[in-house]
Design an enzyme around this catalytic site. Structure first.
Site, mmCIF file in Angstrom:
data_model
loop_
_atom_site.group_PDB
_atom_site.id
_atom_site.type_symbol
_atom_site.label_atom_id
_atom_site.label_comp_id
_atom_site.label_asym_id
_atom_site.label_seq_id
_atom_site.Cartn_x
_atom_site.Cartn_y
_atom_site.Cartn_z
ATOM 1 N N ASP A 91 -14.700 -34.292 33.093
ATOM 2 C CA ASP A 91 -15.566 -34.285 31.911
ATOM 3 C C ASP A 91 -16.332 -35.601 31.863
ATOM 4 O O ASP A 91 -15.959 -36.581 32.518
ATOM 5 C CB ASP A 91 -14.745 -34.091 30.637
ATOM 6 C CG ASP A 91 -13.676 -35.156 30.438
ATOM 7 O OD1 ASP A 91 -12.993 -35.500 31.420
ATOM 8 O OD2 ASP A 91 -13.526 -35.670 29.309
ATOM 9 N N GLU A 156 -10.637 -35.993 29.267
ATOM 10 C CA GLU A 156 -10.286 -37.417 29.233
ATOM 11 C C GLU A 156 -11.155 -38.198 28.257
ATOM 12 O O GLU A 156 -10.668 -39.048 27.513
ATOM 13 C CB GLU A 156 -10.386 -38.014 30.646
ATOM 14 C CG GLU A 156 -9.774 -39.406 30.777
ATOM 15 C CD GLU A 156 -10.755 -40.543 30.498
ATOM 16 O OE1 GLU A 156 -10.287 -41.701 30.377
ATOM 17 O OE2 GLU A 156 -11.974 -40.307 30.397
#
Length: 464
Positions: A91, A156
């Site tokens: 991400d 994250e």
């Protein structure tokens, strides 16, 4: 590895707008697509891949969004070999071309050997470098020198939602055979000299609220007859740290790890051009004049930063208002061997003491909203020796042994739950601009980083 092939894949991965920070369905769909593409890449390598359903995320506004799956993948299970587990995330932080980007953030663009794109260095490039290193052994029809495991997530940048529970659940299954854990989610301290990271600071984030009433006041009607919340708050925030950066909370330095001779020598060996560092930071003067003091105050001493005030008037123009309720925000970066709950008590006691001396009729509430522990590893562990030897082989130099002033909670989490040695092997240069506009990874770092990981596998096999 054919570098062009690796770059092509990076281009495909960067093109996926896997933004986990903005909680909207479009980006969640992109995240699911990103994880599916990664799972497919690993399957084609021959890995056994499991995509773990992580359920959904409840948002403050009441809506619910699905959490992208976490990929658990395994390559090889030879009991005579060491097993290395690589953690990465796919991400990214938000990126918008209208916001200072010189190129489309989701189109990998090469300029002067620099590959620009959101996620290029944080963290898609390093994840692919690891995959490329594995595929190099496959292409040469050679056995992998170590067993490889992957844990790859897609949340994250949004705080690794639900990951800790998964790691706890898999402690005696997926992680049972793991000997070492590698993370490559930070940067060198230099533009050209590689580094190994062995520690990060923790973080305690505080809110201090001062309240007179729910509504604001007119300063002509009420100014001069009130204990003003903003004046109380300014006094509280001003009592936290002095002009030389020294934290004024009593007892805060009591548990800071003592400085050793060996540690001082580590700082001396690090390459850091202070003048270049200052110029690139566009700062006129730092609080300290030597490289060693700068590094120690970034890594091994706590720092306190004041971040903002909620409820204050911050628009352009003049508004004669007395805020009725204000919230100050500050945080303390923690270092070994500071304890989160002890720091919480020290800060709360200090602010209560300062507030009581003001004899204010307002109400004050202190709360710690985040408490992340610092992390430090033993640099004599096997994988640190293997990483050093691999860097010498690929780059022909000793690495900088560095710590990180920011917080990488995942390192501490793995160390505490899985009880295995964790090493951070960054691939990106100091000027890569992770989280910033015009994020990039140098073509050289990407290719040499892939070689570094391949050499690391070989060194791990020798040392295990």
């Amino acid at each position: 590895m054919d570098p062009k092939l690796g770059r092509t894949t990076l281009k495909e991965w960067v093109a996926i707008e896997s933004d986990s920070v903005q909680p909207v369905p479009r980006f969640r769909q992109e995240l699911f697509r990103m994880m599916a593409v990664a799972a497919d890449t690993l399957q084609r390598l021959g890995a056994h891949v499991t995509s773990v359903d992580m359920g959904s995320q409840q948002l403050p506004d009441g809506q619910s969004l699905p959490i992208p799956p976490v990929i658990l993948a395994e390559l090889g299970n030879d009991p005579t070999k060491g097993t290395v587990c690589f953690y990465g995330h796919l991400d990214v932080q938000p990126a918008d071309q209208g916001n200072g980007w010189l190129t489309d953030p989701y189109v990998l663009t090469e300029v002067d050997g620099k590959l620009y794109g959101r996620g290029a260095t944080d963290n898609k490039g390093p994840v692919l470098a690891w995959i490329n290193a594995v595929s190099a052994f496959r292409a040469l029809e050679q056995d992998l020198p170590v067993n490889i495991k992957f844990i790859i997530e897609g949340m994250e940048e949004a705080g690794s939602v639900a990951l800790e529970e998964l790691v706890e659940k898999e402690k005696n299954r997926f992680f049972s055979g793991v000997d070492y854990i590698v993370i490559s989610d930070n940067l060198w301290i230099s533009q050209r000299k590689p580094a190994i990271t062995y520690g990060t600071r923790g973080n305690s984030y505080f809110m201090v609220e001062v309240k007179c009433r729910d509504q604001d006041f007119h300063s002509g009607t009420f100014g001069g007859i009130l204990h003003e919340p903003m004046a109380d708050l300014v006094a509280l925030l001003g009592s936290l740290v002095d002009s030389s950066g020294h934290i004024l909370v009593p007892g805060i330095y009591d548990e800071v790890a003592p400085l050793t001779e060996e540690e001082i020598n580590t700082y001396k060996a690090i390459h850091l051009d202070l003048e270049e560092y200052r110029n690139s930071s566009r700062v006129e003067k730092f609080l300290f004049d030597t490289k060693e003091e700068i590094l120690m105050h970034l890594w091994r001493y706590p720092s306190l930063s004041i971040h903002g005030i909620e409820g204050a008037f911050d628009e352009p123009g003049a508004k004669t208002v007395i805020p009725g309720q204000v919230i100050g925000k500050f945080s303390i970066r923690l270092v070994p061997h500071m304890n989160v709950s002890v720091v919480e008590k020290q800060v709360t006691r200090h602010l209560e003491d300062v507030f009581s001396k003001r004899n204010s009729s307002n109400k004050m509430v202190v709360s710690m909203t985040l408490g992340l522990h610092p992390w430090i590893a033993n640099i004599n562990d096997t994988q640190y020796l293997a990483a050093k030897r691999a860097i010498r082989t690929v780059f022909g130099t000793e690495p900088d042994m560095i710590r990180d002033g920011s917080t990488i909670p995942i390192a501490k989490m793995f160390q505490e739950i899985v009880h295995k040695s964790v090493v951070l092997i960054p691939l990106g240069a100091v000027d890569d601009g992770e989280h910033s506009q015009n994020e990039k990874i140098n073509r050289w770092n990407y290719i040499e980083g892939t070689k570094l990981f391949a050499a690391f596998f070989l060194e791990m096999a020798q040392l295990h």
